[in-house]
Design an enzyme around this catalytic site. Structure first.
Site, short mmCIF file in Angstrom:
data_model
loop_
_atom_site.label_atom_id
_atom_site.label_comp_id
_atom_site.label_asym_id
_atom_site.label_seq_id
_atom_site.Cartn_x
_atom_site.Cartn_y
_atom_site.Cartn_z
N PRO A 2 0.83 -1.21 0.00
CA PRO A 2 0.00 0.00 0.00
C PRO A 2 0.86 1.26 0.00
O PRO A 2 1.80 1.38 0.79
CB PRO A 2 -0.80 -0.13 1.31
CG PRO A 2 -0.82 -1.59 1.60
CD PRO A 2 0.50 -2.10 1.11
N GLU A 3 0.56 2.17 -0.92
CA GLU A 3 1.30 3.43 -0.99
C GLU A 3 0.42 4.55 -0.45
O GLU A 3 -0.66 4.30 0.09
CB GLU A 3 1.75 3.66 -2.44
CG GLU A 3 2.72 2.58 -2.93
CD GLU A 3 3.31 2.87 -4.30
OE1 GLU A 3 3.14 4.00 -4.81
OE2 GLU A 3 3.96 1.98 -4.86
N HIS A 90 -4.98 -14.23 10.00
CA HIS A 90 -4.03 -13.10 9.96
C HIS A 90 -4.63 -11.81 10.52
O HIS A 90 -4.11 -10.73 10.25
CB HIS A 90 -3.54 -12.88 8.53
CG HIS A 90 -2.90 -14.10 7.93
ND1 HIS A 90 -1.71 -14.60 8.40
CD2 HIS A 90 -3.30 -14.92 6.92
CE1 HIS A 90 -1.39 -15.69 7.69
NE2 HIS A 90 -2.33 -15.89 6.79
N ARG A 109 1.66 -10.87 5.89
CA ARG A 109 3.12 -11.01 5.96
C ARG A 109 3.72 -10.45 7.24
O ARG A 109 4.92 -10.62 7.49
CB ARG A 109 3.75 -10.32 4.75
CG ARG A 109 3.26 -10.87 3.41
CD ARG A 109 4.02 -10.27 2.26
NE ARG A 109 3.45 -10.63 0.98
CZ ARG A 109 3.96 -10.29 -0.20
NH1 ARG A 109 5.06 -9.56 -0.23
NH2 ARG A 109 3.39 -10.64 -1.31
#
Length: 269
Positions: A2-3, A90, A109
């Site tokens: 994500p930016e 997660h 992650r």
């Protein structure tokens, strides 16, 4: 990853749900993300939420005693859910609110982060950041002053958070194409006029991406689960060896700073 537009879209998505609410409890199922979640966050109970802001790619949940910093890492996303929604594998952190809803951080992650910034302090991760690209502080003069000292490729300098925050790989590729500048061009060779064009297209590209809900390539989705639609507007990113949409030349692709750079050898100089 994500930016800035994706993080801003997340901020816009969660803000209405957190305003005028109280944070009842923080439930941490996995404390070890990129860094260990600090005790100050885990201990929060019955605290008023004062607002949500963004600095670079960090979301800040404002509380009387300080701020919770949230970074989405490479695969993180936030969702607003009913309070008793069962967690998935997660789903690492829940912020339980006083209206039977929760804010949930999912991070496959575990490269994201949940940090604490005490009132009146600036967290080290925020202390040396450059200006926000969508503000008046990000100008051609600022960019030119930073570029003229650097012989590195312009794309690498544009992505340096000490120069300007939040211009990640996707949007650096797109902005340099729109500004007709080769990503490999030494930053110090850019003129003030070129910097003026580049600042304008960076602002336009990021604003357009935010309006489109960000770019969904793999992991990112909006708070309501919808994908970001800016992918449909990408002109060069992810299009290596395909025809340039302006001139038809095959787009070139190389790696700069271990990131993919796609450009048109005809349109960009």
């Amino acid at each position: 990853m994500p930016e800035l537009p994706e993080v801003e879209v997340s901020r816009l998505g969660i803000s209405p749900h957190l305003q005028h609410r109280r944070l009842q409890q923080v439930v941490v199922r996995q404390r070890q993300l990129r860094w260990l979640i600090p005790d100050e966050v885990i201990a929060l109970r019955n605290e008023p939420l004062l607002g949500v802001s963004r600095r670079a790619k960090y979301l800040l949940l404002h509380l009387p005693a300080g701020d919770i910093l949230i970074h989405l890492g490479m695969s993180g996303n936030l969702k607003m859910l009913p309070a008793h929604t069962p967690p998935g594998k997660h789903d690492h952190v829940d912020w339980l609110l006083d209206n039977q809803t929760l804010l949930r951080l999912n991070d496959t992650r575990r490269f994201g982060a949940v940090l604490w910034q005490a009132k009146g302090e600036i967290h080290p991760m925020l202390a040396t950041l450059g200006p926000e690209p969508l503000t008046a502080e990000f100008t051609a003069e600022h960019l030119h002053q930073n570029f003229k000292k650097r012989s590195a490729a312009v794309k690498l300098v544009l992505m340096d958070n000490h120069v300007v925050v939040g211009v990640g790989n996707i949007y650096a590729n797109e902005a340099l194409f729109k500004a007709a500048i080769l990503p490999t061009k030494p930053a110090k060779e850019l003129t003030l006029a070129q910097c003026d064009v580049l600042v304008a297209v960076v602002k336009q590209t990021l604003a357009s991406a935010i309006a489109q809900g960000g770019t969904t390539l793999k992991d990112f989705s909006q708070v309501d689960g919808k994908p970001g639609y800016f992918k449909q507007e990408l002109l060069v990113y992810g299009r290596g060896n395909q025809p340039c949409l302006q001139c038809g030349t095959s787009l070139s692709e190389l790696r700069l700073g271990q990131r993919s750079s796609v450009f048109c050898p005809t349109c960009q100089r």
